[in-house]
Design a protein around this motif. Structure first.
Motif, PDB file in Angstrom:
ATOM      1  N   ASP A  24       6.634  -1.588  24.549  1.00 29.68           N
ATOM      2  CA  ASP A  24       6.714  -2.495  25.689  1.00 29.68           C
ATOM      3  C   ASP A  24       5.291  -2.844  26.109  1.00 29.68           C
ATOM      4  O   ASP A  24       4.573  -1.995  26.638  1.00 29.68           O
ATOM      5  CB  ASP A  24       7.463  -1.797  26.833  1.00 29.68           C
ATOM      6  N   SER A  25       4.901  -4.079  25.832  1.00 33.75           N
ATOM      7  CA  SER A  25       3.539  -4.468  26.222  1.00 33.75           C
ATOM      8  C   SER A  25       3.557  -5.621  27.226  1.00 33.75           C
ATOM      9  O   SER A  25       2.680  -6.468  27.241  1.00 33.75           O
ATOM     10  CB  SER A  25       2.697  -4.798  24.992  1.00 33.75           C
ATOM     11  N   THR A  26       4.595  -5.612  28.049  1.00 38.93           N
ATOM     12  CA  THR A  26       4.704  -6.669  29.054  1.00 38.93           C
ATOM     13  C   THR A  26       3.720  -6.443  30.209  1.00 38.93           C
ATOM     14  O   THR A  26       3.178  -5.347  30.370  1.00 38.93           O
ATOM     15  CB  THR A  26       6.134  -6.706  29.641  1.00 38.93           C
ATOM     16  N   GLY A  27       3.536  -7.478  30.991  1.00 42.78           N
ATOM     17  CA  GLY A  27       2.728  -7.397  32.204  1.00 42.78           C
ATOM     18  C   GLY A  27       1.320  -6.916  31.938  1.00 42.78           C
ATOM     19  O   GLY A  27       0.652  -7.405  31.042  1.00 42.78           O
ATOM     20  N   LYS A  28       0.902  -5.919  32.683  1.00 41.54           N
ATOM     21  CA  LYS A  28      -0.481  -5.443  32.569  1.00 41.54           C
ATOM     22  C   LYS A  28      -0.640  -4.367  31.511  1.00 41.54           C
ATOM     23  O   LYS A  28      -1.660  -3.673  31.459  1.00 41.54           O
ATOM     24  CB  LYS A  28      -0.955  -4.915  33.929  1.00 41.54           C
ATOM     25  N   LYS A  29       0.381  -4.195  30.679  1.00 43.00           N
ATOM     26  CA  LYS A  29       0.289  -3.135  29.677  1.00 43.00           C
ATOM     27  C   LYS A  29      -0.580  -3.519  28.486  1.00 43.00           C
ATOM     28  O   LYS A  29      -0.926  -2.673  27.669  1.00 43.00           O
ATOM     29  CB  LYS A  29       1.685  -2.743  29.201  1.00 43.00           C
ATOM     30  N   GLY A  62      -3.347  -6.797  22.484  1.00 42.55           N
ATOM     31  CA  GLY A  62      -2.167  -5.958  22.386  1.00 42.55           C
ATOM     32  C   GLY A  62      -2.186  -4.785  23.349  1.00 42.55           C
ATOM     33  O   GLY A  62      -3.064  -4.664  24.224  1.00 42.55           O
ATOM     34  N   LEU A  63      -1.188  -3.916  23.178  1.00 45.76           N
ATOM     35  CA  LEU A  63      -0.985  -2.760  24.057  1.00 45.76           C
ATOM     36  C   LEU A  63      -2.290  -1.987  24.253  1.00 45.76           C
ATOM     37  O   LEU A  63      -3.015  -1.705  23.300  1.00 45.76           O
ATOM     38  CB  LEU A  63       0.064  -1.845  23.397  1.00 45.76           C
ATOM     39  N   LYS A  64      -2.560  -1.621  25.502  1.00 48.07           N
ATOM     40  CA  LYS A  64      -3.782  -0.870  25.798  1.00 48.07           C
ATOM     41  C   LYS A  64      -3.747   0.501  25.116  1.00 48.07           C
ATOM     42  O   LYS A  64      -2.681   1.114  24.998  1.00 48.07           O
ATOM     43  CB  LYS A  64      -3.932  -0.712  27.311  1.00 48.07           C
ATOM     44  N   ASP A  65      -4.918   0.954  24.724  1.00 46.92           N
ATOM     45  CA  ASP A  65      -5.005   2.149  23.880  1.00 46.92           C
ATOM     46  C   ASP A  65      -4.326   3.384  24.470  1.00 46.92           C
ATOM     47  O   ASP A  65      -3.652   4.134  23.757  1.00 46.92           O
ATOM     48  CB  ASP A  65      -6.471   2.492  23.579  1.00 46.92           C
ATOM     49  N   LYS A  66      -4.514   3.623  25.768  1.00 42.68           N
ATOM     50  CA  LYS A  66      -3.909   4.830  26.355  1.00 42.68           C
ATOM     51  C   LYS A  66      -2.395   4.786  26.200  1.00 42.68           C
ATOM     52  O   LYS A  66      -1.752   5.805  25.943  1.00 42.68           O
ATOM     53  CB  LYS A  66      -4.264   4.951  27.846  1.00 42.68           C
ATOM     54  N   LEU A  67      -1.836   3.566  26.356  1.00 37.09           N
ATOM     55  CA  LEU A  67      -0.381   3.411  26.237  1.00 37.09           C
ATOM     56  C   LEU A  67       0.066   3.487  24.780  1.00 37.09           C
ATOM     57  O   LEU A  67       1.134   4.012  24.473  1.00 37.09           O
ATOM     58  CB  LEU A  67       0.050   2.088  26.874  1.00 37.09           C
ATOM     59  N   ARG A  81       0.210   7.171  24.048  1.00 31.77           N
ATOM     60  CA  ARG A  81       1.321   7.802  24.763  1.00 31.77           C
ATOM     61  C   ARG A  81       2.674   7.383  24.183  1.00 31.77           C
ATOM     62  O   ARG A  81       3.529   8.214  23.885  1.00 31.77           O
ATOM     63  CB  ARG A  81       1.251   7.415  26.248  1.00 31.77           C
ATOM     64  N   ASP A  82       2.849   6.076  23.994  1.00 31.32           N
ATOM     65  CA  ASP A  82       4.158   5.569  23.580  1.00 31.32           C
ATOM     66  C   ASP A  82       4.425   5.749  22.087  1.00 31.32           C
ATOM     67  O   ASP A  82       5.547   5.524  21.620  1.00 31.32           O
ATOM     68  CB  ASP A  82       4.303   4.095  23.982  1.00 31.32           C
ATOM     69  N   SER A  83       3.406   6.154  21.344  1.00 33.14           N
ATOM     70  CA  SER A  83       3.615   6.397  19.910  1.00 33.14           C
ATOM     71  C   SER A  83       4.253   7.767  19.665  1.00 33.14           C
ATOM     72  O   SER A  83       4.847   7.995  18.609  1.00 33.14           O
ATOM     73  CB  SER A  83       2.275   6.363  19.171  1.00 33.14           C
ATOM     74  N   VAL A  84       4.117   8.657  20.642  1.00 31.68           N
ATOM     75  CA  VAL A  84       4.521  10.056  20.421  1.00 31.68           C
ATOM     76  C   VAL A  84       5.961  10.230  19.926  1.00 31.68           C
ATOM     77  O   VAL A  84       6.194  10.956  18.955  1.00 31.68           O
ATOM     78  CB  VAL A  84       4.243  10.903  21.691  1.00 31.68           C
ATOM     79  N   PRO A  85       6.940   9.535  20.544  1.00 27.39           N
ATOM     80  CA  PRO A  85       8.320   9.731  20.055  1.00 27.39           C
ATOM     81  C   PRO A  85       8.471   9.380  18.570  1.00 27.39           C
ATOM     82  O   PRO A  85       9.291   9.987  17.874  1.00 27.39           O
ATOM     83  CB  PRO A  85       9.146   8.761  20.908  1.00 27.39           C
ATOM     84  N   MET A  94       0.824  -1.217   0.000  1.00 24.99           N
ATOM     85  CA  MET A  94       0.000   0.000   0.000  1.00 24.99           C
ATOM     86  C   MET A  94       0.855   1.264   0.000  1.00 24.99           C
ATOM     87  O   MET A  94       0.344   2.355  -0.199  1.00 24.99           O
ATOM     88  CB  MET A  94      -0.914   0.031   1.220  1.00 24.99           C
ATOM     89  N   GLY A  95       2.143   1.073   0.278  1.00 27.05           N
ATOM     90  CA  GLY A  95       3.034   2.234   0.286  1.00 27.05           C
ATOM     91  C   GLY A  95       3.216   2.866   1.648  1.00 27.05           C
ATOM     92  O   GLY A  95       3.685   4.007   1.741  1.00 27.05           O
ATOM     93  N   TYR A  96       2.873   2.157   2.714  1.00 23.58           N
ATOM     94  CA  TYR A  96       3.133   2.704   4.050  1.00 23.58           C
ATOM     95  C   TYR A  96       4.632   2.735   4.314  1.00 23.58           C
ATOM     96  O   TYR A  96       5.311   1.715   4.198  1.00 23.58           O
ATOM     97  CB  TYR A  96       2.436   1.873   5.137  1.00 23.58           C
ATOM     98  N   GLN A  97       5.130   3.889   4.717  1.00 18.93           N
ATOM     99  CA  GLN A  97       6.565   4.010   4.981  1.00 18.93           C
ATOM    100  C   GLN A  97       6.947   3.408   6.323  1.00 18.93           C
ATOM    101  O   GLN A  97       8.061   2.939   6.490  1.00 18.93           O
ATOM    102  CB  GLN A  97       6.971   5.488   4.947  1.00 18.93           C
ATOM    103  N   ASN A  98       6.027   3.473   7.287  1.00 20.29           N
ATOM    104  CA  ASN A  98       6.319   2.969   8.628  1.00 20.29           C
ATOM    105  C   ASN A  98       5.187   2.098   9.144  1.00 20.29           C
ATOM    106  O   ASN A  98       4.013   2.441   8.977  1.00 20.29           O
ATOM    107  CB  ASN A  98       6.500   4.139   9.609  1.00 20.29           C
ATOM    108  N   TRP A  99       5.582   1.016   9.788  1.00 27.00           N
ATOM    109  CA  TRP A  99       4.605   0.119  10.410  1.00 27.00           C
ATOM    110  C   TRP A  99       5.086  -0.099  11.838  1.00 27.00           C
ATOM    111  O   TRP A  99       6.014  -0.847  12.085  1.00 27.00           O
ATOM    112  CB  TRP A  99       4.518  -1.175   9.596  1.00 27.00           C
ATOM    113  N   ILE A 100       4.479   0.670  12.738  1.00 29.23           N
ATOM    114  CA  ILE A 100       4.914   0.684  14.136  1.00 29.23           C
ATOM    115  C   ILE A 100       3.999  -0.269  14.901  1.00 29.23           C
ATOM    116  O   ILE A 100       2.968   0.141  15.441  1.00 29.23           O
ATOM    117  CB  ILE A 100       4.837   2.111  14.724  1.00 29.23           C
ATOM    118  N   SER A 101       4.388  -1.529  14.927  1.00 30.11           N
ATOM    119  CA  SER A 101       3.571  -2.560  15.565  1.00 30.11           C
ATOM    120  C   SER A 101       4.146  -2.872  16.943  1.00 30.11           C
ATOM    121  O   SER A 101       4.998  -2.146  17.450  1.00 30.11           O
ATOM    122  CB  SER A 101       3.573  -3.815  14.696  1.00 30.11           C
ATOM    123  N   SER A 102       3.731  -3.979  17.557  1.00 26.02           N
ATOM    124  CA  SER A 102       4.150  -4.282  18.930  1.00 26.02           C
ATOM    125  C   SER A 102       5.670  -4.403  19.072  1.00 26.02           C
ATOM    126  O   SER A 102       6.191  -4.299  20.177  1.00 26.02           O
ATOM    127  CB  SER A 102       3.467  -5.548  19.433  1.00 26.02           C
TER     128      SER A 102
END
Ligand code: GP9
Ligand code: MN
Length: 434
Positions: free
Chosen positions: A158-163, A168-173, A176-180, A146-154
């Motif tokens: 960090d989706s360990t423990g209760k995250k 997969g990773l909880k939405d709030k996280l 938050r963790d996508s920002v960088p 499709m031409g996606y330049q980036n695929w930021i998957s798990s």
């Protein structure tokens, strides 16, 4: 040119619905963020449970002056669920009659999809953010085509423990963790977030719950839990908007939000009757079809022309709608949808199983319904039957055109004006491309 391609092309140009000059280019040059709201149904918008709004933040965006929202927008997915929704939104073609197009064809399909189009026509960078594994629904391969330049998957989170939940990773996280990574993207960007927490079975850790929110007591745990994860999703989106505003991205970004498909299956839907103020004993196919509405919300900060649009449409119509808002003409593309803002579009919504619904009638599991009176039409008059037959053949034709196009990979024989075929090999998702 294969004859079948010519047929599809002729069909598409005959059904091209044009643009709406009032909105064409309204978001030109802005970043685009698409928030895929997992399993989120329109019935949750403006819904109150025990006097409390389930999704207060989404409701505020829904009614905002900068928002165009659609309250008769239907999901049109088949067995490919999320992946079918993604395919429709990115390409304005349907998923397959059976199985998932992503899984079955995604390894070498020719796509003329949003990331490629936006990159080539308006210099957009692109990324998808998702808290599940990259292999799910074959996204690792599909996104390259499709031409996606980036695929930021798990892999990136960090989706360990209760995250994380099962999906997969909880939405709030995720937000938050996508920002960088988001902040590395060259602007304008096209970024899609696939949320997961509001996915069946709608379970969440106690620490993630809002103690103020008291959910329904319908007799179905699934339904009651659904509103709880709806509420969590709402808070997650709110936190993301807070970030967008604080970072300054907000003013220069169009945020598109949509629900991909139902969360409550037909087997549990009648338990919604009490919440919706309906009679569960009279629950029928049209009630189930009515619940296939999902939100489609376009928020353009500063626009001040917002309203709630009542016309009937669906996921197939999204790509031309977004492209036109960005001032990108779609005339040369093979798209089966029509701009939702166009005045000359059809109000027939085709479901993947060939059922359909319009503002007045529906055909569901072999029976016709009056949408306004919620009654089965047992014996349609000859002229009404003729009308139904015409609608049915238009629905069948539209789906057949899409299936022919996709199953035979016909786009490999057609390169639209101003489009360069995507070279999937040039993408490498183990590092960030800016
Ligand atoms: C999985 C998520 C859910 O990564 O997108 O997909 P679904 O089960 O809704 O098709
Ligand atoms: Mn889904």
């Amino acid at each position: 040119t294969p004859k079948e391609l010519t047929q599809v092309k002729d069909y598409v140009s005959k059904h091209y619905a044009g643009i709406n000059p009032e909105f064409y280019g309204k978001a030109k040059g802005k970043n685009v963020i698409v928030l895929h709201l997992e399993s989120f149904q329109q019935m949750s918008i403006d819904r109150r449970i025990n006097g409390q709004e389930v999704t207060p933040f989404l409701n505020s965006i829904y009614h905002d002056q900068g928002t165009i929202a659609f309250d008769n927008f239907f999901n049109q997915v088949g067995q490919g669920k999320t992946s079918d929704a993604e395919n429709m939104l990115e390409t304005s073609t349907f998923g397959l009659p059976q199985g998932s197009l992503f899984s079955k064809l995604g390894n070498d399909q020719t796509f003329q999809a949003m990331p490629g189009i936006l990159q080539q026509r308006a210099g957009y960078s692109s990324a998808v953010f998702h808290g599940n594994q990259g292999t799910f629904w074959n996204r690792n391969n599909v996104y390259k085509h499709m031409g996606y330049q980036n695929w930021i998957s798990s892999d990136y989170f960090d989706s360990t423990g209760k995250k994380a939940t099962t999906w997969g990773l909880k939405d709030k996280l995720l937000f938050r963790d996508s920002v960088p990574y988001l902040e590395l993207l060259q602007q304008p960007f096209y970024a899609k977030y696939l949320t997961v927490t509001n996915h069946t079975p709608f379970t969440l850790d106690r620490a993630d719950l809002d103690p103020e929110f008291v959910t329904s007591d319908t007799g179905s745990t699934l339904v009651d839990n659904y509103f709880v994860t709806n509420h969590y999703l709402d808070e997650a989106v709110k936190e993301f908007f807070t970030y967008l505003k604080k970072s300054g991205l907000y003013d220069n970004t169009m945020v598109v939000m949509y629900g991909d498909h139902y969360g409550i299956p037909n087997t549990d839907a009648k338990y919604l009757a009490s919440v919706l103020g309906k009679d569960s004993d009279k629950w029928g196919d049209l009630d189930n079809a009515n619940l296939q509405r999902v939100p489609f919300i376009v928020h353009i900060p500063g626009m001040k022309k917002g309203y709630i649009d009542h016309q009937f449409g669906g996921e197939i119509d999204v790509a031309p709608t977004i492209e036109h808002l960005l001032g990108i003409s779609t005339k040369s593309y093979i798209q089966l949808g029509q701009d939702l803002l166009s005045k000359d579009r059809s109000n027939v919504v085709a479901f993947r199983n060939k059922d359909w619904i319009t503002p007045t009638y529906a055909s569901l599991s072999g029976r016709y319904w009056s949408v306004k009176t919620n009654e089965i039409i047992v014996k349609p008059s000859a002229s009404l039957q003729k009308k139904f037959d015409d609608i049915q053949s238009s629905v069948n034709k539209k789906l057949a055109m899409s299936d022919n196009l996709n199953q035979k990979n016909l786009l490999r024989f057609y390169t639209p004006k101003k489009f360069k075929p995507i070279d999937a090999d040039k993408f490498n998702y183990s590092k960030i491309a800016t």
